[in-house]
Enzyme design. Structure first.
Site, PDB file in Angstrom:
ATOM      1  N   ASP A  15       0.875  -1.180   0.000  1.00 32.00           N
ATOM      2  CA  ASP A  15       0.000   0.000   0.000  1.00 32.00           C
ATOM      3  C   ASP A  15       0.907   1.223   0.000  1.00 32.00           C
ATOM      4  O   ASP A  15       2.130   1.100   0.056  1.00 32.00           O
ATOM      5  CB  ASP A  15      -0.956  -0.031   1.194  1.00 32.00           C
ATOM      6  CG  ASP A  15      -0.235   0.069   2.520  1.00 32.00           C
ATOM      7  OD1 ASP A  15       1.001   0.251   2.522  1.00 32.00           O
ATOM      8  OD2 ASP A  15      -0.887  -0.019   3.559  1.00 32.00           O
ATOM      9  N   SER A  16       0.317   2.410  -0.055  1.00 32.44           N
ATOM     10  CA  SER A  16       1.136   3.613  -0.205  1.00 32.44           C
ATOM     11  C   SER A  16       1.424   4.291   1.126  1.00 32.44           C
ATOM     12  O   SER A  16       2.159   5.267   1.176  1.00 32.44           O
ATOM     13  CB  SER A  16       0.398   4.603  -1.101  1.00 32.44           C
ATOM     14  OG  SER A  16      -0.773   5.039  -0.429  1.00 32.44           O
ATOM     15  N   GLY A  17       0.822   3.810   2.195  1.00 30.87           N
ATOM     16  CA  GLY A  17       0.945   4.491   3.484  1.00 30.87           C
ATOM     17  C   GLY A  17      -0.147   5.519   3.676  1.00 30.87           C
ATOM     18  O   GLY A  17      -0.325   6.065   4.766  1.00 30.87           O
TER      19      GLY A  17
ATOM     20  N   GLY B  57     -11.846   2.267   1.110  1.00 25.65           N
ATOM     21  CA  GLY B  57     -13.022   2.072   1.958  1.00 25.65           C
ATOM     22  C   GLY B  57     -13.913   3.303   1.949  1.00 25.65           C
ATOM     23  O   GLY B  57     -13.462   4.411   1.671  1.00 25.65           O
TER      24      GLY B  57
ATOM     25  N   ASP C 298      -7.969  -7.734   0.531  1.00 22.81           N
ATOM     26  CA  ASP C 298      -7.056  -8.030   1.640  1.00 22.81           C
ATOM     27  C   ASP C 298      -7.680  -7.581   2.946  1.00 22.81           C
ATOM     28  O   ASP C 298      -8.501  -6.665   2.958  1.00 22.81           O
ATOM     29  CB  ASP C 298      -5.757  -7.243   1.473  1.00 22.81           C
ATOM     30  CG  ASP C 298      -5.946  -5.776   1.838  1.00 22.81           C
ATOM     31  OD1 ASP C 298      -6.613  -5.070   1.060  1.00 22.81           O
ATOM     32  OD2 ASP C 298      -5.500  -5.346   2.913  1.00 22.81           O
TER      33      ASP C 298
ATOM     34  N   CYS D 288     -12.128 -28.974   7.680  1.00 28.39           N
ATOM     35  CA  CYS D 288     -11.063 -28.043   7.256  1.00 28.39           C
ATOM     36  C   CYS D 288      -9.799 -28.810   6.867  1.00 28.39           C
ATOM     37  O   CYS D 288      -9.394 -29.754   7.535  1.00 28.39           O
ATOM     38  CB  CYS D 288     -10.754 -27.052   8.374  1.00 28.39           C
ATOM     39  SG  CYS D 288      -9.489 -25.862   7.913  1.00 28.39           S
TER      40      CYS D 288
ATOM     41  N   CYS E  23      -6.784 -27.420   6.666  1.00 29.33           N
ATOM     42  CA  CYS E  23      -5.564 -26.688   7.064  1.00 29.33           C
ATOM     43  C   CYS E  23      -4.649 -27.601   7.884  1.00 29.33           C
ATOM     44  O   CYS E  23      -5.083 -28.633   8.395  1.00 29.33           O
ATOM     45  CB  CYS E  23      -5.913 -25.428   7.844  1.00 29.33           C
ATOM     46  SG  CYS E  23      -6.172 -25.691   9.613  1.00 29.33           S
TER      47      CYS E  23
ATOM     48  N   CYS F  23      -6.007 -28.303  11.565  1.00 33.95           N
ATOM     49  CA  CYS F  23      -7.135 -29.240  11.682  1.00 33.95           C
ATOM     50  C   CYS F  23      -6.749 -30.635  11.206  1.00 33.95           C
ATOM     51  O   CYS F  23      -7.116 -31.636  11.809  1.00 33.95           O
ATOM     52  CB  CYS F  23      -8.338 -28.721  10.895  1.00 33.95           C
ATOM     53  SG  CYS F  23      -9.017 -27.192  11.574  1.00 33.95           S
TER      54      CYS F  23
ATOM     55  N   HIS G  42      -5.128 -21.650  10.460  1.00 36.51           N
ATOM     56  CA  HIS G  42      -6.523 -22.066  10.261  1.00 36.51           C
ATOM     57  C   HIS G  42      -7.360 -20.935   9.655  1.00 36.51           C
ATOM     58  O   HIS G  42      -8.044 -21.130   8.643  1.00 36.51           O
ATOM     59  CB  HIS G  42      -7.148 -22.541  11.572  1.00 36.51           C
ATOM     60  CG  HIS G  42      -8.622 -22.734  11.468  1.00 36.51           C
ATOM     61  ND1 HIS G  42      -9.189 -23.846  10.867  1.00 36.51           N
ATOM     62  CD2 HIS G  42      -9.667 -21.926  11.822  1.00 36.51           C
ATOM     63  CE1 HIS G  42     -10.508 -23.718  10.872  1.00 36.51           C
ATOM     64  NE2 HIS G  42     -10.823 -22.564  11.441  1.00 36.51           N
TER      65      HIS G  42
HETATM   66 ZN   LIG Z   1      -8.435 -25.606   9.993  1.00 41.11          ZN
END
Ligand SMILES: [Zn+2]
Length: 397
Positions: free
Chosen positions: A95-97, A236, A287, A344, A346, A349, A376
């Site tokens: 990002d640009s700050g 935003g 993001d 899940c 991940c 899990c 997770h």
């Molecule tokens: Zn998970």
């Protein structure tokens, strides 16, 4: 403008607004839509680059404001950029700050203190680390991002505060002027790099502002589109608002955006539900710091994507828990042998770490907890978006 090092191709569309695409950057491809984990200070907190690759992250974010203050551009330059400094060889975005310094003018550690002054040419601000005074301008923000070396960089902008329409318009006009200055600096630096045969080409995205005012948003969209940059971003609606609103703001301007450029919703993706909304609104990239921040606070996502076979545009993320997350600190999990989420995939899990064990680690403030929990939550985000991408109908367009 032709920019061969960075391309975007739409590869599929839903009947509604959702679409899939492929972004090509000097550090590899990004399949869109994509959720991008945030590595504020050159680290997605508690995770290594390998953790990120394993959980399926395709591109991550760095924050110019934080990296500029610490470790500073001198150190990053010595390493030839953030990619090498942090051991990440995939696409990177900074990002640009602008957002950080705009928010510093309003809040710091949730207290209303004055840490920044915005003028027509830039922002003078006090470091949140030691109170030292610094200045960011559009030119400076691009220069710092050139040192950091991300594949995608952002134009300097003023995030819109909740101060009424007149202020939102003034901030938008400033952001437009800063965009022109950011572009000029970026073009100069790109030309210089090419001439000297060094560095990696970077793609600059312009940011659409205009707060929560549809007419300002449209005006800002037309201005940013006119600059013909490699990509466009939506800031935003206002600082601190729920980021679901940003997906709604996209609907106001979607038809004015060029079809062949990636659209990035900034700061969107508090949870899998928000990710689904962003994809359905037509976002290509988004993001948010929330998945890792919530994980560290003991809040772990649960649930699954429900898609009707007929229509991806009615996809929903369903969870048995309030707000789609469990509070692992609760006593009810003290002896719970189940993983966070049965379905899940991940590491946390799949390895079978129980809710009871995670609760114990959280209570004991064991460092392992932060890693297991962050893996997770991020995987829940990435998998949700991956599933949607697969289900959006492929087209030859
Ligand atoms: Zn998970």
């Amino acid at each position: 403008m032709i920019y061969p090092e960075f391309t975007f191709k739409v590869t599929g569309r839903s009947a509604g607004k959702a679409r899939t695409g492929l972004v090509r950057t000097p550090h590899g491809l990004i399949k869109t839509p994509v959720f991008m984990p945030v590595g504020t200070q050159g680290s997605v907190k508690s995770l290594t680059s390998d953790d990120l690759v394993i959980l399926g992250a395709q591109v991550i974010l760095g924050n110019t404001y934080h990296l500029y203050l610490r470790p500073g551009t001198k150190i990053i330059k010595k390493f030839g950029g953030l990619h090498r400094f942090m051991g990440w060889d995939k696409p990177l975005l900074t990002d640009s700050g602008g957002y950080q310094v705009s928010s510093l003018g309003l809040f710091h550690n949730d207290r209303r203190v004055h840490m920044a002054t915005i003028d027509e040419d830039g922002v003078t601000f006090k470091s949140h680390l030691d109170g030292s005074v610094h200045r960011l301008t559009p030119q400076r923000a691009v220069e710092i991002q050139e040192v950091i070396g991300a594949d995608i960089i952002m134009a300097f902008d003023e995030a819109t505060p909740e101060r009424g329409k007149n202020y939102a318009r003034a901030a938008m006009v400033r952001t437009h002027r800063w965009l022109k200055e950011s572009i000029k600096k970026w073009r100069d630096l790109e030309a210089k790099k090419k001439e000297q045969g060094r560095g990696v080409p970077q793609a600059l995205f312009g940011i659409i502002q205009g707060g929560n005012y549809p007419d300002l948003r449209r005006e800002s969209t037309d201005f940013v589109v006119e600059q013909d940059l490699p990509g466009l971003a939506l800031g935003g609606g206002s600082i601190g608002q729920s980021n679901e609103q940003t997906s709604e703001n996209l609907a106001w301007v979607r038809d004015r955006l060029p079809q062949h450029k990636p659209v990035y919703l900034m700061g969107v993706g508090t949870n899998p539900q928000a990710a689904v909304a962003a994809v359905l609104a037509g976002a290509d990239m988004f993001d948010c710091v929330a998945p890792t921040r919530l994980a560290r606070c003991g809040l772990l996502y649960t649930g699954r994507l429900e898609v009707s076979h007929v229509n991806i545009d009615h996809a929903q993320f369903i969870s048995e828990h309030d707000k789609g997350r469990m509070d692992i600190s609760q006593r009810v999990y003290a002896g719970d042998e189940r993983p966070i989420e049965e379905a899940c995939d991940c590491y946390t899990c799949q390895k079978g770490f129980s809710r009871a064990y995670l609760r114990h680690l959280f209570k004991a403030k064991e460092l392992t907890y932060y890693r297991l929990a962050s893996i997770h939550n991020l995987r829940m985000m990435v998998r949700t978006v991956d599933k949607m991408r697969v289900m959006i109908k492929r087209t030859n367009r």
